[in-house]
Design a protein around this motif. Structure first.
Motif, PDB file in Angstrom:
ATOM      1  N   ARG A 104     -55.529 -17.498   4.601  1.00 40.79           N
ATOM      2  CA  ARG A 104     -56.033 -16.116   4.503  1.00 40.79           C
ATOM      3  C   ARG A 104     -55.885 -15.600   3.074  1.00 40.79           C
ATOM      4  NH1 ARG A 104     -53.427 -13.888   8.365  1.00 40.79           N
ATOM      5  NH2 ARG A 104     -55.144 -13.460   9.779  1.00 40.79           N
ATOM      6  N   SER A 105     -54.706 -15.807   2.513  1.00 42.81           N
ATOM      7  CA  SER A 105     -54.433 -15.340   1.160  1.00 42.81           C
ATOM      8  C   SER A 105     -55.363 -15.992   0.145  1.00 42.81           C
ATOM      9  CB  SER A 105     -52.969 -15.635   0.813  1.00 42.81           C
ATOM     10  OG  SER A 105     -52.685 -15.256  -0.487  1.00 42.81           O
ATOM     11  N   HIS A 106     -55.549 -17.300   0.254  1.00 42.04           N
ATOM     12  CA  HIS A 106     -56.427 -18.011  -0.672  1.00 42.04           C
ATOM     13  C   HIS A 106     -57.863 -17.520  -0.573  1.00 42.04           C
ATOM     14  CE1 HIS A 106     -53.680 -21.798  -1.148  1.00 42.04           C
ATOM     15  NE2 HIS A 106     -53.117 -20.677  -1.578  1.00 42.04           N
ATOM     16  N   ILE A 107     -58.337 -17.314   0.636  1.00 40.86           N
ATOM     17  CA  ILE A 107     -59.710 -16.845   0.823  1.00 40.86           C
ATOM     18  C   ILE A 107     -59.885 -15.453   0.223  1.00 40.86           C
ATOM     19  CG2 ILE A 107     -61.381 -16.087   2.578  1.00 40.86           C
ATOM     20  CD1 ILE A 107     -60.465 -18.498   4.271  1.00 40.86           C
ATOM     21  N   LEU A 108     -58.954 -14.556   0.487  1.00 43.41           N
ATOM     22  CA  LEU A 108     -59.051 -13.194  -0.046  1.00 43.41           C
ATOM     23  C   LEU A 108     -58.980 -13.183  -1.573  1.00 43.41           C
ATOM     24  CD1 LEU A 108     -56.842 -11.307   2.555  1.00 43.41           C
ATOM     25  CD2 LEU A 108     -59.335 -11.157   2.299  1.00 43.41           C
ATOM     26  N   GLU A 109     -58.076 -13.980  -2.134  1.00 48.68           N
ATOM     27  CA  GLU A 109     -57.955 -14.050  -3.595  1.00 48.68           C
ATOM     28  C   GLU A 109     -59.212 -14.628  -4.230  1.00 48.68           C
ATOM     29  OE1 GLU A 109     -54.397 -16.251  -4.497  1.00 48.68           O
ATOM     30  OE2 GLU A 109     -53.129 -14.757  -3.506  1.00 48.68           O
ATOM     31  N   LYS A 110     -59.748 -15.664  -3.627  1.00 54.24           N
ATOM     32  CA  LYS A 110     -60.950 -16.298  -4.174  1.00 54.24           C
ATOM     33  C   LYS A 110     -62.144 -15.346  -4.094  1.00 54.24           C
ATOM     34  CE  LYS A 110     -63.640 -20.490  -4.031  1.00 54.24           C
ATOM     35  NZ  LYS A 110     -63.549 -21.904  -3.943  1.00 54.24           N
ATOM     36  N   ALA A 111     -62.265 -14.614  -3.006  1.00 54.16           N
ATOM     37  CA  ALA A 111     -63.363 -13.645  -2.872  1.00 54.16           C
ATOM     38  C   ALA A 111     -63.266 -12.585  -3.959  1.00 54.16           C
ATOM     39  CB  ALA A 111     -63.340 -13.005  -1.484  1.00 54.16           C
ATOM     40  N   ALA A 112     -62.076 -12.090  -4.205  1.00 49.91           N
ATOM     41  CA  ALA A 112     -61.887 -11.058  -5.226  1.00 49.91           C
ATOM     42  C   ALA A 112     -62.142 -11.616  -6.623  1.00 49.91           C
ATOM     43  CB  ALA A 112     -60.477 -10.486  -5.137  1.00 49.91           C
ATOM     44  N   ARG A 113     -61.640 -12.809  -6.883  1.00 51.05           N
ATOM     45  CA  ARG A 113     -61.769 -13.406  -8.212  1.00 51.05           C
ATOM     46  C   ARG A 113     -63.217 -13.799  -8.531  1.00 51.05           C
ATOM     47  NH1 ARG A 113     -58.409 -17.249  -7.428  1.00 51.05           N
ATOM     48  NH2 ARG A 113     -59.904 -18.860  -6.946  1.00 51.05           N
ATOM     49  N   GLU A 114     -63.885 -14.417  -7.583  1.00 49.00           N
ATOM     50  CA  GLU A 114     -65.223 -14.940  -7.852  1.00 49.00           C
ATOM     51  C   GLU A 114     -66.341 -13.921  -7.662  1.00 49.00           C
ATOM     52  OE1 GLU A 114     -65.841 -18.574  -5.707  1.00 49.00           O
ATOM     53  OE2 GLU A 114     -64.175 -19.566  -6.731  1.00 49.00           O
ATOM     54  N   HIS A 115     -66.093 -12.896  -6.857  1.00 46.10           N
ATOM     55  CA  HIS A 115     -67.158 -11.956  -6.533  1.00 46.10           C
ATOM     56  C   HIS A 115     -66.819 -10.524  -6.926  1.00 46.10           C
ATOM     57  CE1 HIS A 115     -69.217 -15.198  -4.439  1.00 46.10           C
ATOM     58  NE2 HIS A 115     -68.042 -15.507  -3.911  1.00 46.10           N
ATOM     59  N   GLY A 116     -65.660 -10.330  -7.524  1.00 44.51           N
ATOM     60  CA  GLY A 116     -65.294  -9.013  -8.017  1.00 44.51           C
ATOM     61  C   GLY A 116     -64.777  -8.047  -6.969  1.00 44.51           C
ATOM     62  N   GLN A 117     -64.899  -8.422  -5.727  1.00 37.24           N
ATOM     63  CA  GLN A 117     -64.405  -7.566  -4.644  1.00 37.24           C
ATOM     64  C   GLN A 117     -64.308  -8.374  -3.359  1.00 37.24           C
ATOM     65  OE1 GLN A 117     -67.144  -4.466  -3.658  1.00 37.24           O
ATOM     66  NE2 GLN A 117     -68.896  -5.806  -3.592  1.00 37.24           N
ATOM     67  N   VAL A 118     -63.549  -7.845  -2.428  1.00 35.07           N
ATOM     68  CA  VAL A 118     -63.464  -8.456  -1.110  1.00 35.07           C
ATOM     69  C   VAL A 118     -64.375  -7.652  -0.193  1.00 35.07           C
ATOM     70  CG1 VAL A 118     -61.963  -9.010   0.829  1.00 35.07           C
ATOM     71  CG2 VAL A 118     -61.100  -9.247  -1.498  1.00 35.07           C
ATOM     72  N   SER A 119     -65.456  -8.271   0.206  1.00 36.55           N
ATOM     73  CA  SER A 119     -66.414  -7.637   1.105  1.00 36.55           C
ATOM     74  C   SER A 119     -66.836  -8.679   2.139  1.00 36.55           C
ATOM     75  CB  SER A 119     -67.639  -7.152   0.331  1.00 36.55           C
ATOM     76  OG  SER A 119     -68.341  -8.269  -0.208  1.00 36.55           O
ATOM     77  N   ASP A 120     -67.554  -8.245   3.152  1.00 38.18           N
ATOM     78  CA  ASP A 120     -68.030  -9.207   4.145  1.00 38.18           C
ATOM     79  C   ASP A 120     -68.881 -10.285   3.482  1.00 38.18           C
ATOM     80  OD1 ASP A 120     -66.716  -8.023   6.268  1.00 38.18           O
ATOM     81  OD2 ASP A 120     -68.445  -6.856   6.920  1.00 38.18           O
ATOM     82  N   ALA A 121     -69.729  -9.883   2.547  1.00 35.11           N
ATOM     83  CA  ALA A 121     -70.602 -10.845   1.874  1.00 35.11           C
ATOM     84  C   ALA A 121     -69.802 -11.845   1.045  1.00 35.11           C
ATOM     85  CB  ALA A 121     -71.609 -10.109   0.993  1.00 35.11           C
ATOM     86  N   SER A 122     -68.810 -11.365   0.295  1.00 34.33           N
ATOM     87  CA  SER A 122     -68.021 -12.283  -0.529  1.00 34.33           C
ATOM     88  C   SER A 122     -67.170 -13.200   0.348  1.00 34.33           C
ATOM     89  CB  SER A 122     -67.157 -11.526  -1.535  1.00 34.33           C
ATOM     90  OG  SER A 122     -66.174 -10.741  -0.906  1.00 34.33           O
ATOM     91  N   LEU A 123     -66.642 -12.673   1.445  1.00 33.91           N
ATOM     92  CA  LEU A 123     -65.862 -13.501   2.360  1.00 33.91           C
ATOM     93  C   LEU A 123     -66.742 -14.563   3.010  1.00 33.91           C
ATOM     94  CD1 LEU A 123     -63.561 -10.838   4.012  1.00 33.91           C
ATOM     95  CD2 LEU A 123     -62.869 -12.657   2.445  1.00 33.91           C
ATOM     96  N   ASP A 124     -67.964 -14.200   3.368  1.00 35.51           N
ATOM     97  CA  ASP A 124     -68.894 -15.174   3.954  1.00 35.51           C
ATOM     98  C   ASP A 124     -69.116 -16.344   2.998  1.00 35.51           C
ATOM     99  OD1 ASP A 124     -69.163 -13.624   6.218  1.00 35.51           O
ATOM    100  OD2 ASP A 124     -71.161 -12.873   5.714  1.00 35.51           O
ATOM    101  N   LYS A 125     -69.302 -16.051   1.732  1.00 35.67           N
ATOM    102  CA  LYS A 125     -69.542 -17.103   0.735  1.00 35.67           C
ATOM    103  C   LYS A 125     -68.321 -18.001   0.569  1.00 35.67           C
ATOM    104  CE  LYS A 125     -72.911 -14.407  -1.814  1.00 35.67           C
ATOM    105  NZ  LYS A 125     -73.197 -13.629  -3.002  1.00 35.67           N
ATOM    106  N   VAL A 126     -67.154 -17.403   0.515  1.00 38.48           N
ATOM    107  CA  VAL A 126     -65.929 -18.189   0.340  1.00 38.48           C
ATOM    108  C   VAL A 126     -65.660 -19.036   1.576  1.00 38.48           C
ATOM    109  CG1 VAL A 126     -63.430 -18.069   0.002  1.00 38.48           C
ATOM    110  CG2 VAL A 126     -64.942 -16.583  -1.319  1.00 38.48           C
ATOM    111  N   ILE A 127     -65.840 -18.475   2.744  1.00 39.30           N
ATOM    112  CA  ILE A 127     -65.627 -19.227   3.990  1.00 39.30           C
ATOM    113  C   ILE A 127     -66.598 -20.411   4.061  1.00 39.30           C
ATOM    114  CG2 ILE A 127     -65.881 -19.122   6.506  1.00 39.30           C
ATOM    115  CD1 ILE A 127     -64.683 -16.240   6.274  1.00 39.30           C
ATOM    116  N   ALA A 128     -67.852 -20.179   3.704  1.00 37.56           N
ATOM    117  CA  ALA A 128     -68.837 -21.260   3.711  1.00 37.56           C
ATOM    118  C   ALA A 128     -68.412 -22.379   2.765  1.00 37.56           C
ATOM    119  CB  ALA A 128     -70.207 -20.721   3.329  1.00 37.56           C
ATOM    120  N   ALA A 129     -67.856 -22.009   1.610  1.00 34.06           N
ATOM    121  CA  ALA A 129     -67.411 -23.007   0.640  1.00 34.06           C
ATOM    122  C   ALA A 129     -66.183 -23.778   1.141  1.00 34.06           C
ATOM    123  CB  ALA A 129     -67.101 -22.338  -0.697  1.00 34.06           C
TER     124      ALA A 129
END
Length: 65
Positions: free
Chosen positions: A30-55
């Motif tokens: 959970r922590s890694h996904i949230l951090e990666k979403a924030a780092r790579e997409h500038g924010q934690v949103s449903d869209a950024s989480l979807d991209k990180v989860i897919a990856a």
């Protein structure tokens, strides 16, 4: 929290059943996904989480790692 993230973690949890450190593993994922979403997409949103989860890939493969 994103419903999709919680569903993904629940699916991973299913494949980790019986493992003593299951909650610790899920917390780390959970922590890694949230951090990666924030780092790579500038924010934690449903869209950024979807991209990180897919990856991250299929839940079963994540659980096997």
């Amino acid at each position: 929290m994103s419903e999709k993230l919680e569903a993904y973690l629940e699916e991973i949890s299913h494949f980790l059943s019986g493992r003593e450190e299951r909650e610790e593993i899920l917390s780390e994922i959970r922590s890694h996904i949230l951090e990666k979403a924030a780092r790579e997409h500038g924010q934690v949103s449903d869209a950024s989480l979807d991209k990180v989860i897919a990856a991250y890939g299929p839940a079963r493969r994540v659980a096997e790692k």
